[in-house]
Design a protein around this motif. Structure first.
Motif, PDB file in Angstrom:
ATOM      1  N   THR A 111       0.831  -1.213   0.000  1.00 39.43           N
ATOM      2  CA  THR A 111       0.000   0.000   0.000  1.00 39.43           C
ATOM      3  C   THR A 111       0.858   1.252   0.000  1.00 39.43           C
ATOM      4  O   THR A 111       0.604   2.202  -0.760  1.00 39.43           O
ATOM      5  N   PHE A 112       1.885   1.251   0.831  1.00 41.94           N
ATOM      6  CA  PHE A 112       2.802   2.389   0.886  1.00 41.94           C
ATOM      7  C   PHE A 112       3.507   2.594  -0.449  1.00 41.94           C
ATOM      8  O   PHE A 112       3.650   3.731  -0.927  1.00 41.94           O
ATOM      9  N   ALA A 113       3.948   1.508  -1.086  1.00 44.03           N
ATOM     10  CA  ALA A 113       4.679   1.617  -2.350  1.00 44.03           C
ATOM     11  C   ALA A 113       3.788   2.149  -3.471  1.00 44.03           C
ATOM     12  O   ALA A 113       4.201   3.025  -4.238  1.00 44.03           O
ATOM     13  N   VAL A 114       2.565   1.643  -3.566  1.00 43.43           N
ATOM     14  CA  VAL A 114       1.660   2.096  -4.621  1.00 43.43           C
ATOM     15  C   VAL A 114       1.291   3.563  -4.426  1.00 43.43           C
ATOM     16  O   VAL A 114       1.316   4.368  -5.379  1.00 43.43           O
ATOM     17  N   CYS A 115       0.947   3.947  -3.194  1.00 43.11           N
ATOM     18  CA  CYS A 115       0.580   5.344  -2.925  1.00 43.11           C
ATOM     19  C   CYS A 115       1.768   6.278  -3.146  1.00 43.11           C
ATOM     20  O   CYS A 115       1.621   7.359  -3.731  1.00 43.11           O
ATOM     21  N   GLU A 116       2.951   5.871  -2.708  1.00 38.35           N
ATOM     22  CA  GLU A 116       4.132   6.719  -2.882  1.00 38.35           C
ATOM     23  C   GLU A 116       4.460   6.908  -4.346  1.00 38.35           C
ATOM     24  O   GLU A 116       4.789   8.021  -4.791  1.00 38.35           O
ATOM     25  N   SER A 117       4.364   5.850  -5.134  1.00 38.24           N
ATOM     26  CA  SER A 117       4.615   5.954  -6.566  1.00 38.24           C
ATOM     27  C   SER A 117       3.603   6.874  -7.236  1.00 38.24           C
ATOM     28  O   SER A 117       3.956   7.678  -8.112  1.00 38.24           O
ATOM     29  N   PHE A 118       2.352   6.779  -6.825  1.00 36.29           N
ATOM     30  CA  PHE A 118       1.311   7.645  -7.389  1.00 36.29           C
ATOM     31  C   PHE A 118       1.596   9.114  -7.075  1.00 36.29           C
ATOM     32  O   PHE A 118       1.557   9.968  -7.981  1.00 36.29           O
TER      33      PHE A 118
END
Length: 330
Positions: A111-118
């Motif tokens: 979740t952190f990786a997807v949100c940070e990339s976005f």
């Protein structure tokens, strides 16, 4: 007889021409071979392989050997509470899987990786579009937005933690405009804290994404944009129909590096929430660090090994898909 002689003439001349072309081709091949040999000799003389020895030693000691040992110790009972180390198979994985820590932290990490990339790519793309023109003001703005990239992630995390805490700087600013006291625990929600922390991480690295997108925008041919304007395309249509598709290589690089890099995040989360509230922001590396500090070395090693495997599982199809998309567009 005369006709026979006349017929032989063109054949003989064609043979001579063919032989000449072959000899020219052979001579060019020889010259290319001589040129390559000369270049290799110059490279060996000016850049000998012994220059790689110091870097090779550093990589061997601090990267290759620890990586191999990480695979070995993950299947042992290595800890601070035992004097000997013995293999125990998949016991570490089984214990982590049974108590739910593995799945919970893996879900939080993704979740952190997807949100940070976005957030990183959204902020970076917006900045690149607005600061595309090479004006003096835009150059100053580029430098200012790139400064967080150069700052320590711990420092950035502590600054944002001070801003977002209850009765912190952000609450005081909002209270000044609202005319009343505002006290909001911005990092106190078990649902939204991970999103806020990922937004902070994305803000920090947005300057790097901005530079990559800017370099992609600078490579777009002006004739293509001019043709779109002649055809009556407005700015919005020009961006989505021409500029954004041509940014495929920059998008591939930014999405891959931001998504895979954020899965190895640690410092921003540690500085802002330290894994709280209630473990809602405890990413995998944070758990590895805590477990290792408790003396459970083999379990932390197993978690880091699983993180490596997960990153590889995500990286290979992601890069393959982005490259395939890039090839279709370009």
């Amino acid at each position: 007889m005369k006709n026979a002689k006349n017929k032989k003439g063109p054949v003989m001349s064609q043979t001579v021409l063919t032989g000449s072309a072959a000899s020219v081709k052979q001579d060019s091949g020889r010259s290319e071979s001589v040129g390559r040999n000369y270049k290799n000799q110059v490279m060996k003389k000016n850049y000998p392989l012994r220059f790689l020895v110091p870097a090779g030693i550093v990589l061997l000691i601090f990267f290759f050997i620890p990586t191999v040992l990480n695979f070995v110790y993950a299947f042992t009972d290595w800890s601070a509470f035992k004097t000997s180390v013995s293999f125990n198979g998949f016991d570490n994985f089984t214990s982590l899987f049974k108590n739910g820590v593995l799945l919970r932290d893996l879900r939080i990490t993704l979740t952190f990786a997807v949100c940070e990339s976005f957030f990183q790519n959204t902020f970076g793309l917006i900045l690149a579009v607005f600061l595309e023109k090479d004006t003096f003001e835009n150059r100053i703005a580029r430098v200012l937005f790139f400064i967080p990239v150069l700052m320590s992630a711990l420092a950035v995390g502590y600054v944002w933690q001070a801003l977002l805490q209850a009765n912190g700087a952000l609450d005081q600013i909002l209270g000044f405009f609202a005319g009343r006291t505002i006290s909001t625990a911005w990092l106190g929600s078990t649902t939204w804290s991970i999103v806020i922390v990922s937004a902070i991480q994305g803000w920090k690295w947005a300057g790097l994404a901005m530079l990559i997108y800017l370099s992609g925008l600078k490579t777009i041919d002006e004739d293509v944009l001019e043709a779109a304007q002649i055809d009556g395309a407005n700015g919005w249509q020009t961006f989505w129909k021409i500029k954004f598709p041509l940014l495929a290589p920059a998008l591939t690089f930014n999405v891959a590096t931001s998504l895979l890099g954020s899965m190895n995040g640690f410092d921003t989360v540690q500085a802002t929430t330290a894994g709280g509230p209630g473990g809602s922001t405890e990413i995998l590396n944070l758990f590895v660090w805590r477990t290792f500090g408790q003396g459970l070395y083999s379990q932390s090693t197993m978690m880091s090994l699983l993180l490596f495997v997960v990153v590889m599982i995500i990286a290979i199809p992601l890069i393959w898909y982005l490259r395939r998309r890039e090839a279709k567009i370009l």
